[in-house]
Design a protein around this motif. Structure first.
Motif, PDB file in Angstrom:
ATOM      1  N   ARG A   1      27.916   8.383  16.072  1.00  0.00           N
ATOM      2  CA  ARG A   1      28.706   7.582  15.122  1.00  0.00           C
ATOM      3  C   ARG A   1      30.182   7.983  15.177  1.00  0.00           C
ATOM      4  O   ARG A   1      31.069   7.135  15.181  1.00  0.00           O
ATOM      5  CB  ARG A   1      28.170   7.728  13.696  1.00  0.00           C
TER       6      ARG A   1
ATOM      7  N   ARG B   1      19.496   6.424   6.433  1.00  0.00           N
ATOM      8  CA  ARG B   1      19.989   7.546   7.242  1.00  0.00           C
ATOM      9  C   ARG B   1      21.087   8.281   6.473  1.00  0.00           C
ATOM     10  O   ARG B   1      21.729   7.734   5.579  1.00  0.00           O
ATOM     11  CB  ARG B   1      20.497   7.051   8.598  1.00  0.00           C
TER      12      ARG B   1
ATOM     13  N   ASP C   1      28.549  -0.428   8.837  1.00  0.00           N
ATOM     14  CA  ASP C   1      29.430   0.482   8.086  1.00  0.00           C
ATOM     15  C   ASP C   1      30.901   0.104   8.277  1.00  0.00           C
ATOM     16  O   ASP C   1      31.779   0.949   8.159  1.00  0.00           O
ATOM     17  CB  ASP C   1      29.224   1.921   8.591  1.00  0.00           C
TER      18      ASP C   1
ATOM     19  N   ARG D   1      23.839  -0.144  20.839  1.00  0.00           N
ATOM     20  CA  ARG D   1      22.819  -0.568  21.800  1.00  0.00           C
ATOM     21  C   ARG D   1      23.125  -0.047  23.211  1.00  0.00           C
ATOM     22  O   ARG D   1      22.233   0.357  23.953  1.00  0.00           O
ATOM     23  CB  ARG D   1      22.725  -2.100  21.822  1.00  0.00           C
TER      24      ARG D   1
HETATM   25  O1   DC Z   1      23.541  -5.454  14.763  1.00  0.00           O
HETATM   26  P1   DC Z   1      22.494  -4.943  15.762  1.00  0.00           P
HETATM   27  O2   DC Z   1      21.096  -5.261  15.377  1.00  0.00           O
HETATM   28  O3   DC Z   1      22.814  -5.298  17.165  1.00  0.00           O
HETATM   29  O4   DC Z   1      22.642  -3.346  15.655  1.00  0.00           O
HETATM   30  C1   DC Z   1      21.880  -2.498  16.446  1.00  0.00           C
HETATM   31  C2   DC Z   1      21.584  -1.201  15.706  1.00  0.00           C
HETATM   32  O5   DC Z   1      22.785  -0.437  15.576  1.00  0.00           O
HETATM   33  C3   DC Z   1      20.987  -1.359  14.306  1.00  0.00           C
HETATM   34  O6   DC Z   1      19.754  -0.683  14.240  1.00  0.00           O
HETATM   35  C4   DC Z   1      21.950  -0.684  13.396  1.00  0.00           C
HETATM   36  C5   DC Z   1      22.933   0.037  14.257  1.00  0.00           C
HETATM   37  N1   DC Z   1      24.307  -0.159  13.853  1.00  0.00           N
HETATM   38  C6   DC Z   1      24.898   0.789  13.059  1.00  0.00           C
HETATM   39  O7   DC Z   1      24.242   1.761  12.698  1.00  0.00           O
HETATM   40  N2   DC Z   1      26.202   0.678  12.715  1.00  0.00           N
HETATM   41  C7   DC Z   1      26.923  -0.381  13.084  1.00  0.00           C
HETATM   42  N3   DC Z   1      28.200  -0.463  12.717  1.00  0.00           N
HETATM   43  C8   DC Z   1      26.332  -1.391  13.879  1.00  0.00           C
HETATM   44  C9   DC Z   1      25.006  -1.258  14.230  1.00  0.00           C
END
Ligand code: DC
Length: 230
Positions: free
Chosen positions: A114, A192, A136, A39
Motif C-alpha cells: 500500500r 483489513r 482508500d 492487481r
Molecule cells: O477495484 P478492483 O476490484 O479492481 O480492486 C482490486 C482489489 O484491490 C480489491 O480487492 C481491493 C483492492 N484495492 C485496494 O485495496 N485499494 C484500492 N485503492 C484499490 C483496490
C-alpha cells in the motif's frame, strides 16, 4: 472551471471504473484505476509462484521484487482507454482473471504494498485534473480531494455485473463463485488493518443499484460542475 481532484471509492464491482472513465472522457480528465495497480502486483506474485497452495504469500520475496517493479498506464489509441503495464508489458487482460481476483485482497492488505502504490498514486495526482477510483482514495490517497464519491450496490447486483463482464470476455465462471468472491472481498477490504474500505466523512454516497449508466453520468457531471465551479 478550476482543475480539481475527484476520488471515487466503494465496494468491488459497483461500476466505479465505468462511471469514472465516462466522466473523465466527458470533462477531459486523466483516469486512474488504482485497483489495477493492486492487481498488477498480485499478478507479479502469481507469476513468480510466491503463493503456496494454501494461499500463503512469501512477503519477503514480494518486497524485494516490488522495488524493481514498474507499474504504469498507457492509452490504447483504438479504444481511448488507459491500459495497465507491468514492467513494460501490457497486462490489462491478465489482471482481470478470477485467479488474480481471488488473490488480490491478500496482497492489497500488505502495508508495504500500500505504501509503495499510494506514493505512486499521489504523484500521478500532483497536477490535479484527475479521477481516481479505488477503496482508500478519498481517505488516504487524496484526503483533500474537492469531490469524493462513495459508490455502493447490493452484492447480488454486483456479482451479476461481474458475471456479465467476464462472460462477455469469454471466461467460464459460475455465478455462485463470483457472488462468494464479491462477499469475501467486501469483508477483507473493509476489515483489513491498513486503509480499510470506509466512506470518507465528506463523501457523497451513490447507491447505483437501480440507476442506468446515463443517469449516473448526469448525476456525476452535475456534482463536478458544482465543485469545479466554486
Ligand atoms: O477495484 P478492483 O476490484 O479492481 O480492486 C482490486 C482489489 O484491490 C480489491 O480487492 C481491493 C483492492 N484495492 C485496494 O485495496 N485499494 C484500492 N485503492 C484499490 C483496490
Amino acid at each position: 472551471m478550476k482543475k480539481i481532484t475527484i476520488a471515487i471509492d466503494g465496494y468491488s464491482s459497483c461500476g466505479k471504473s465505468t462511471m469514472a472513465k465516462q466522466l473523465a472522457k466527458s470533462i477531459g480528465y486523466i483516469y486512474v484505476d488504482s485497483g489495477a495497480m493492486y492487481r498488477a502486483v498480485t499478478l507479479l506474485a502469481l507469476r513468480h509462484r510466491l503463493f503456496t497452495h494454501e494461499g500463503q504469500l512469501d512477503t519477503d520475496a514480494l518486497k524485494r521484487m516490488l522495488s524493481k517493479t514498474d507499474i504504469s498506464f498507457r492509452l490504447n489509441t483504438e479504444t481511448g482507454a488507459p491500459e495497465t503495464y507491468l514492467n513494460g508489458e501490457n497486462v490489462e487482460k491478465e489482471i482481470r482473471t478470477m485467479e488474480v481476483s481471488s488473490h488480490v485482497s491478500v496482497v492489497a492488505a500488505l502495508p508495504f504494498v500500500r505504501e509503495y502504490l499510494v506514493k505512486r498514486q499521489q504523484r500521478m495526482g500532483q497536477e490535479k485534473g484527475i479521477i481516481m477510483d479505488g477503496r482508500d482514495i478519498g481517505t488516504t490517497v487524496f484526503p483533500d480531494a474537492e469531490l469524493k464519491v462513495f459508490v455502493t450496490a447490493s452484492p447480488e447486483i454486483r456479482a451479476r455485473r461481474r458475471y456479465d463482464e467476464l462472460k462477455a470476455k469469454g471466461q467460464e465462471v459460475s455465478m455462485e463463485e463470483i457472488l462468494l468472491n464479491v462477499k469475501e472481498r467486501d469483508y477483507i477490504d473493509s476489515h483489513r488493518e491498513v486503509s480499510p474500505l470506509r466512506q470518507a466523512d465528506d463523501a457523497v454516497v451513490l447507491d447505483n443499484s437501480l440507476l442506468s449508466r446515463e443517469e449516473q453520468l448526469v448525476w456525476l457531471q452535475n456534482l463536478y460542475a458544482e465543485r469545479a465551479g466554486e
